[in-house]
Motif scaffolding. Structure first.
Motif, PDB file in Angstrom:
ATOM      1  N   ASN A 293       4.554  -9.305   9.232  1.00 53.23           N
ATOM      2  CA  ASN A 293       4.052  -8.200  10.055  1.00 53.23           C
ATOM      3  C   ASN A 293       5.173  -7.525  10.829  1.00 53.23           C
ATOM      4  OD1 ASN A 293       1.366  -8.270   9.303  1.00 53.23           O
ATOM      5  ND2 ASN A 293       0.873  -9.876  10.773  1.00 53.23           N
ATOM      6  N   ARG A 294       6.186  -8.303  11.205  1.00 43.43           N
ATOM      7  CA  ARG A 294       7.294  -7.746  11.991  1.00 43.43           C
ATOM      8  C   ARG A 294       8.199  -6.859  11.136  1.00 43.43           C
ATOM      9  NH1 ARG A 294       9.297 -12.337  13.604  1.00 43.43           N
ATOM     10  NH2 ARG A 294      11.192 -12.264  12.367  1.00 43.43           N
ATOM     11  N   VAL A 295       8.415  -7.238   9.874  1.00 44.59           N
ATOM     12  CA  VAL A 295       9.432  -6.529   9.078  1.00 44.59           C
ATOM     13  C   VAL A 295       8.862  -5.631   7.986  1.00 44.59           C
ATOM     14  CG1 VAL A 295      11.177  -8.284   9.467  1.00 44.59           C
ATOM     15  CG2 VAL A 295       9.709  -8.460   7.455  1.00 44.59           C
ATOM     16  N   LYS A 296       7.537  -5.615   7.840  1.00 48.54           N
ATOM     17  CA  LYS A 296       6.994  -4.879   6.687  1.00 48.54           C
ATOM     18  C   LYS A 296       7.320  -3.395   6.762  1.00 48.54           C
ATOM     19  CE  LYS A 296       2.266  -4.019   8.132  1.00 48.54           C
ATOM     20  NZ  LYS A 296       0.981  -4.709   8.214  1.00 48.54           N
ATOM     21  N   THR A 297       7.398  -2.812   5.600  1.00 50.45           N
ATOM     22  CA  THR A 297       7.931  -1.465   5.495  1.00 50.45           C
ATOM     23  C   THR A 297       7.257  -0.750   4.331  1.00 50.45           C
ATOM     24  OG1 THR A 297       9.935  -0.317   4.851  1.00 50.45           O
ATOM     25  CG2 THR A 297       9.827  -2.575   4.220  1.00 50.45           C
ATOM     26  N   LYS A 298       7.345   0.543   4.314  1.00 49.96           N
ATOM     27  CA  LYS A 298       6.779   1.328   3.209  1.00 49.96           C
ATOM     28  C   LYS A 298       7.753   1.315   2.030  1.00 49.96           C
ATOM     29  CE  LYS A 298       3.167   3.363   5.328  1.00 49.96           C
ATOM     30  NZ  LYS A 298       1.790   3.172   4.865  1.00 49.96           N
ATOM     31  N   PRO A 299       7.274   1.619   0.809  1.00 46.40           N
ATOM     32  CA  PRO A 299       8.203   1.719  -0.325  1.00 46.40           C
ATOM     33  C   PRO A 299       9.282   2.769  -0.060  1.00 46.40           C
ATOM     34  CG  PRO A 299       5.939   1.729  -1.102  1.00 46.40           C
ATOM     35  CD  PRO A 299       5.877   1.826   0.394  1.00 46.40           C
ATOM     36  N   ALA A 300      10.427   2.588  -0.711  1.00 50.69           N
ATOM     37  CA  ALA A 300      11.536   3.530  -0.568  1.00 50.69           C
ATOM     38  C   ALA A 300      11.089   4.940  -0.948  1.00 50.69           C
ATOM     39  CB  ALA A 300      12.679   3.088  -1.474  1.00 50.69           C
ATOM     40  N   GLU A 301      11.768   5.922  -0.387  1.00 49.29           N
ATOM     41  CA  GLU A 301      11.420   7.314  -0.668  1.00 49.29           C
ATOM     42  C   GLU A 301      11.561   7.610  -2.164  1.00 49.29           C
ATOM     43  OE1 GLU A 301      12.641  11.811   0.763  1.00 49.29           O
ATOM     44  OE2 GLU A 301      13.812  10.113   1.478  1.00 49.29           O
ATOM     45  N   ALA A 302      10.597   8.334  -2.705  1.00 50.33           N
ATOM     46  CA  ALA A 302      10.677   8.726  -4.116  1.00 50.33           C
ATOM     47  C   ALA A 302      10.890  10.236  -4.192  1.00 50.33           C
ATOM     48  CB  ALA A 302       9.404   8.331  -4.850  1.00 50.33           C
ATOM     49  N   TYR A 303      11.667  10.673  -5.201  1.00 47.28           N
ATOM     50  CA  TYR A 303      12.079  12.078  -5.318  1.00 47.28           C
ATOM     51  C   TYR A 303      11.437  12.754  -6.519  1.00 47.28           C
ATOM     52  CZ  TYR A 303      15.826  10.585  -2.191  1.00 47.28           C
ATOM     53  OH  TYR A 303      16.528  10.078  -1.140  1.00 47.28           O
TER      54      TYR A 303
END
Ligand SMILES: [Zn+2]
Length: 385
Positions: A165-175
């Motif tokens: 929960n502390r480190v979760k993140t969204k997927p990397a930006e897609a172009y």
């Protein structure tokens, strides 16, 4: 694995083995980090040890560790038990690399718990496979411990969940592919990698999406490499003369989401049996397929400066010998289309650090909101708040 009759094939296999073997035979084994690990699998096994790295460069070490635990169980006569807890998180494949967050911190937490808790033998962080339509898809923890370790295991599960929960993140930006191609040309750090998670062959996709190839042909890029699975085109081309030009439809024949052919008049460059030996014996592909890979009959065709390799069997792009076995040095391209999410990096990081996730339409899309889940247990992050 999901089959038509069973949402949890491994759970069913383990249940049947356990029924035959009763408690007399220990069940140990190794799992991929992308397993959707179910309560049934936990109940009917003693110790399933999952890979700790993605790309999976630790297949051998995982097997050895599992065997050592089995030996020590024979020596002590004590069979461990497995506890399972679902994290209620569903990860796009691009979030499952262990060099990056959130897997990096949760993995570190798992190793810490193994070191400090005497009753706990193994902590597995299994990122799951979000492209399977089954109730338990998603990130699951399992803990292999001595019997009657409920309290210490519950505390460990809580600690893992707090870390996630502390480190979760969204997927990397897609172009958009045109934006990425412009950036590659502007930066001039060749080759630029156009990474296509939605057609991630390692995830089970057909490997025949032509959207990036079309964009490359329409761009100012003068040399590129694209590998597509297209057995029909290979059959048509493999008896032709080297240097001959043939009008044909390439790719997009699977009929899967996003599949569309492109019609070209390319020149035939080479024909081979598609066999190659991995350059990297610890590569991700070695863990699944061994050292000798068969792409089936394979042809390479050229359209202007663009080389298109057509394979009979969809082959994940996890080792540069795939190119070099066909007499091609991938480092000389300006751009390469790589149909993968994470595991390609073990190979391609050796020749470039210029890579872009591309938004295309396909079955392994990073955008999980677009997938038609009908069995998944809800709520789950990031589909539900
Ligand atoms: Zn995997």
């Amino acid at each position: 694995m999901v089959s038509r009759s069973y949402d949890d094939v491994e759970g069913e296999i383990l249940r049947r083995i356990r029924t035959l073997a009763k408690r007399e035979i220990p069940i140990f084994g190794v799992l991929d980090l992308h397993v959707n690990f179910t309560p049934v699998m936990a109940e009917h096994s003693n110790c399933l040890f999952s890979y700790q790295k993605n790309p999976h460069t630790d297949a051998f070490e995982s097997a050895a560790a599992s065997a050592e635990l089995l030996v020590s169980s024979f020596e002590t006569g004590l069979w461990p038990v497995t506890y399972q807890r679902h994290s209620r998180h569903l990860f796009a494949a691009t979030l499952t690399g262990t060099a990056d967050e959130p897997m990096k911190s949760v993995e570190a937490c798992a190793r810490q718990i193994e070191e400090t808790e005497e009753a706990i033998l193994v902590v597995n962080i299994m990122a799951g496979f979000s492209y399977a339509n089954m109730p338990e898809a998603g990130l699951t923890y399992s803990i292999v411990a001595k019997e009657d370790s409920d309290a210490v295991v519950e505390r460990a599960f809580d600690l893992l969940q707090e870390t996630l929960n502390r480190v979760k993140t969204k997927p990397a930006e897609a172009y958009d592919v045109t934006v990425a191609i412009d950036a590659i040309l502007k930066n001039g750090r060749f080759p630029g990698i156009l990474v296509e998670p939605s057609d991630n062959i390692g995830g089970g996709t057909p490997g025949d999406n032509t959207e990036i190839l079309k964009a490359l042909l329409a761009s100012s890029i003068t040399s590129s490499g694209v590998i597509l699975a297209d057995s029909e085109a290979v059959d048509l081309l493999k008896e032709k003369e080297i240097g001959s030009v043939t009008n044909l439809a390439i790719g997009g024949k699977s009929g899967e989401l996003g599949a569309e052919s492109i019609t070209l008049d390319p020149e035939l460059v080479s024909v081979s049996d598609g066999r190659f030996t991995l350059e990297d014996p610890h590569s991700h592909l070695a863990s699944m397929s061994g050292l000798h890979i068969e792409m089936g009959p394979t042809v390479v065709v050229r359209h202007k400066g663009h080389l298109i390799m057509l394979t009979t069997v969809p082959t994940p792009p996890f080792d540069l010998a795939q190119w070099r076995s066909q007499g091609i040095d991938p480092a000389t391209f300006q751009a390469i289309n790589v149909k993968s999410a994470v595991a390609y990096r073990q190979a391609y990081d050796k020749i470039t650090d210029e890579h872009y996730y591309i938004k295309t339409v396909g079955p392994c899309s990073d955008n999980l909101d677009t997938l038609p889940y009908t069995k998944l247990i809800r709520p789950i992050w990031p589909l539900d708040n």
